[in-house]
Design a protein around this motif. Structure first.
Motif, PDB file in Angstrom:
ATOM      1  N   ASP A   1       1.611   0.311  -4.314  1.00  0.00           N
ATOM      2  CA  ASP A   1       3.013   0.411  -4.704  1.00  0.00           C
ATOM      3  C   ASP A   1       3.360  -0.836  -5.505  1.00  0.00           C
ATOM      4  O   ASP A   1       3.426  -1.940  -4.969  1.00  0.00           O
ATOM      5  CB  ASP A   1       3.891   0.535  -3.460  1.00  0.00           C
ATOM      6  CG  ASP A   1       5.356   0.454  -3.786  1.00  0.00           C
ATOM      7  OD1 ASP A   1       6.072  -0.263  -3.055  1.00  0.00           O
ATOM      8  OD2 ASP A   1       5.804   1.086  -4.744  1.00  0.00           O
ATOM      9  N   ARG A   2       3.575  -0.669  -6.802  1.00  0.00           N
ATOM     10  CA  ARG A   2       3.828  -1.813  -7.681  1.00  0.00           C
ATOM     11  C   ARG A   2       5.054  -2.615  -7.238  1.00  0.00           C
ATOM     12  O   ARG A   2       5.034  -3.840  -7.225  1.00  0.00           O
ATOM     13  CB  ARG A   2       3.989  -1.333  -9.124  1.00  0.00           C
ATOM     14  CG  ARG A   2       4.242  -2.472 -10.080  1.00  0.00           C
ATOM     15  CD  ARG A   2       4.336  -2.026 -11.510  1.00  0.00           C
ATOM     16  NE  ARG A   2       4.654  -3.155 -12.362  1.00  0.00           N
ATOM     17  CZ  ARG A   2       4.439  -3.185 -13.654  1.00  0.00           C
ATOM     18  NH1 ARG A   2       3.893  -2.143 -14.260  1.00  0.00           N
ATOM     19  NH2 ARG A   2       4.770  -4.245 -14.359  1.00  0.00           N
TER      20      ARG A   2
ATOM     21  N   GLN B   1      -4.052   2.624  -5.876  1.00  0.00           N
ATOM     22  CA  GLN B   1      -2.994   3.268  -5.096  1.00  0.00           C
ATOM     23  C   GLN B   1      -2.110   2.239  -4.390  1.00  0.00           C
ATOM     24  O   GLN B   1      -1.847   2.315  -3.199  1.00  0.00           O
ATOM     25  CB  GLN B   1      -3.589   4.253  -4.094  1.00  0.00           C
ATOM     26  CG  GLN B   1      -4.352   5.365  -4.756  1.00  0.00           C
ATOM     27  CD  GLN B   1      -4.949   6.325  -3.768  1.00  0.00           C
ATOM     28  OE1 GLN B   1      -5.040   6.053  -2.582  1.00  0.00           O
ATOM     29  NE2 GLN B   1      -5.358   7.479  -4.257  1.00  0.00           N
TER      30      GLN B   1
ATOM     31  N   CYS C   1      -2.505  -0.769 -10.192  1.00  0.00           N
ATOM     32  CA  CYS C   1      -1.741  -0.094  -9.140  1.00  0.00           C
ATOM     33  C   CYS C   1      -2.086   1.387  -9.052  1.00  0.00           C
ATOM     34  O   CYS C   1      -2.207   1.932  -7.952  1.00  0.00           O
ATOM     35  CB  CYS C   1      -0.245  -0.283  -9.354  1.00  0.00           C
ATOM     36  SG  CYS C   1       0.309  -1.976  -9.078  1.00  0.00           S
ATOM     37  N   GLU C   2      -2.251   2.014 -10.192  1.00  0.00           N
ATOM     38  CA  GLU C   2      -2.569   3.438 -10.201  1.00  0.00           C
ATOM     39  C   GLU C   2      -3.941   3.699  -9.575  1.00  0.00           C
ATOM     40  O   GLU C   2      -4.090   4.538  -8.695  1.00  0.00           O
ATOM     41  CB  GLU C   2      -2.540   3.980 -11.624  1.00  0.00           C
ATOM     42  CG  GLU C   2      -2.798   5.476 -11.701  1.00  0.00           C
ATOM     43  CD  GLU C   2      -2.695   5.987 -13.127  1.00  0.00           C
ATOM     44  OE1 GLU C   2      -3.576   6.789 -13.500  1.00  0.00           O
ATOM     45  OE2 GLU C   2      -1.767   5.587 -13.841  1.00  0.00           O
ATOM     46  N   GLU C   3      -4.938   2.962 -10.024  1.00  0.00           N
ATOM     47  CA  GLU C   3      -6.291   3.199  -9.522  1.00  0.00           C
ATOM     48  C   GLU C   3      -6.457   2.790  -8.059  1.00  0.00           C
ATOM     49  O   GLU C   3      -7.135   3.462  -7.295  1.00  0.00           O
ATOM     50  CB  GLU C   3      -7.329   2.475 -10.373  1.00  0.00           C
ATOM     51  CG  GLU C   3      -8.740   2.821  -9.908  1.00  0.00           C
ATOM     52  CD  GLU C   3      -9.814   2.322 -10.842  1.00  0.00           C
ATOM     53  OE1 GLU C   3     -10.837   1.860 -10.330  1.00  0.00           O
ATOM     54  OE2 GLU C   3      -9.640   2.401 -12.068  1.00  0.00           O
TER      55      GLU C   3
ATOM     56  N   LYS D   1     -11.919   0.147  -2.609  1.00  0.00           N
ATOM     57  CA  LYS D   1     -10.580   0.538  -3.000  1.00  0.00           C
ATOM     58  C   LYS D   1      -9.630   0.808  -1.840  1.00  0.00           C
ATOM     59  O   LYS D   1      -8.489   1.101  -2.043  1.00  0.00           O
ATOM     60  CB  LYS D   1     -10.638   1.795  -3.884  1.00  0.00           C
ATOM     61  CG  LYS D   1     -11.440   1.613  -5.146  1.00  0.00           C
ATOM     62  CD  LYS D   1     -10.767   0.658  -6.097  1.00  0.00           C
ATOM     63  CE  LYS D   1     -11.402   0.661  -7.459  1.00  0.00           C
ATOM     64  NZ  LYS D   1     -12.390  -0.352  -7.672  1.00  0.00           N
ATOM     65  N   CYS D   2     -10.095   0.742  -0.619  1.00  0.00           N
ATOM     66  CA  CYS D   2      -9.243   1.017   0.535  1.00  0.00           C
ATOM     67  C   CYS D   2      -8.101   0.004   0.594  1.00  0.00           C
ATOM     68  O   CYS D   2      -8.332  -1.200   0.606  1.00  0.00           O
ATOM     69  CB  CYS D   2     -10.060   0.966   1.818  1.00  0.00           C
ATOM     70  SG  CYS D   2      -9.070   1.234   3.292  1.00  0.00           S
ATOM     71  N   MET D   3      -6.879   0.473   0.629  1.00  0.00           N
ATOM     72  CA  MET D   3      -5.728  -0.416   0.598  1.00  0.00           C
ATOM     73  C   MET D   3      -5.608  -1.271   1.851  1.00  0.00           C
ATOM     74  O   MET D   3      -4.988  -2.314   1.825  1.00  0.00           O
ATOM     75  CB  MET D   3      -4.444   0.385   0.390  1.00  0.00           C
ATOM     76  CG  MET D   3      -4.335   0.952  -1.005  1.00  0.00           C
ATOM     77  SD  MET D   3      -4.442  -0.288  -2.313  1.00  0.00           S
ATOM     78  CE  MET D   3      -6.189  -0.374  -2.619  1.00  0.00           C
TER      79      MET D   3
ATOM     80  N   CYS E   1       0.840  -1.199   0.000  1.00  0.00           N
ATOM     81  CA  CYS E   1       0.000   0.000   0.000  1.00  0.00           C
ATOM     82  C   CYS E   1       0.869   1.240   0.000  1.00  0.00           C
ATOM     83  O   CYS E   1       1.874   1.295   0.685  1.00  0.00           O
ATOM     84  CB  CYS E   1      -0.890   0.027   1.238  1.00  0.00           C
ATOM     85  SG  CYS E   1      -1.937  -1.419   1.390  1.00  0.00           S
ATOM     86  N   LYS E   2       0.441   2.246  -0.728  1.00  0.00           N
ATOM     87  CA  LYS E   2       1.166   3.503  -0.727  1.00  0.00           C
ATOM     88  C   LYS E   2       0.889   4.295   0.539  1.00  0.00           C
ATOM     89  O   LYS E   2       1.703   5.082   0.956  1.00  0.00           O
ATOM     90  CB  LYS E   2       0.767   4.343  -1.940  1.00  0.00           C
ATOM     91  CG  LYS E   2       1.298   3.809  -3.241  1.00  0.00           C
ATOM     92  CD  LYS E   2       0.930   4.726  -4.377  1.00  0.00           C
ATOM     93  CE  LYS E   2       1.496   4.227  -5.686  1.00  0.00           C
ATOM     94  NZ  LYS E   2       1.072   5.054  -6.807  1.00  0.00           N
ATOM     95  N   THR E   3      -0.269   4.062   1.156  1.00  0.00           N
ATOM     96  CA  THR E   3      -0.663   4.908   2.273  1.00  0.00           C
ATOM     97  C   THR E   3      -0.794   4.173   3.598  1.00  0.00           C
ATOM     98  O   THR E   3      -1.166   4.768   4.579  1.00  0.00           O
ATOM     99  CB  THR E   3      -2.010   5.597   1.961  1.00  0.00           C
ATOM    100  OG1 THR E   3      -3.000   4.593   1.737  1.00  0.00           O
ATOM    101  CG2 THR E   3      -1.894   6.501   0.759  1.00  0.00           C
TER     102      THR E   3
END
Length: 100
Positions: free
Chosen positions: A77-78, A75, A71-73, A40-42, A15-17
């Motif tokens: 981290d690829r 969010q 990954c973009e949609e 969509k919540c990571m 997750c980015k966040t």
């Protein structure tokens, strides 16, 4: 290791966040259902890499034309995702749009 999995893997957040939640089978099933339903919540991504693989491949098959789009949609981290699934010997194949 968490969730009683027989796989050893590096604890890598995808997750980015925030961190990935889950860890036991019942929680992971709930997470799978939420992610499959389109939330969509990571924090809804499973921690168990095998269940994560299933969720991501399902999303790639049904909703996204590429890992980059997913990954973009979502969010994600690829690099973290590829690292986590690489720990169980899966790599993204752009021709099939799946981790194989």
């Amino acid at each position: 290791m968490s969730g009683g999995s027989n796989y050893a893997f590096e604890e890598t957040s995808v997750c980015k966040t925030g961190d990935i939640s889950g860890g036991v089978v019942s929680e992971n099933q709930e997470v799978f259902n939420k992610v499959a339903a389109g939330e969509k919540c990571m924090s809804n991504l499973p921690e168990d890499p095998v269940i994560l693989l299933s969720v991501i491949n399902t999303k790639l098959r049904d909703e996204y034309p590429s890992l980059e789009d997913l990954c973009e949609e979502m969010q994600i981290d690829r690099g973290g995702l590829e690292s986590k699934l690489g720990a169980i010997d899966y790599a993204y194949d752009s021709e099939t749009n799946q981790f194989i």
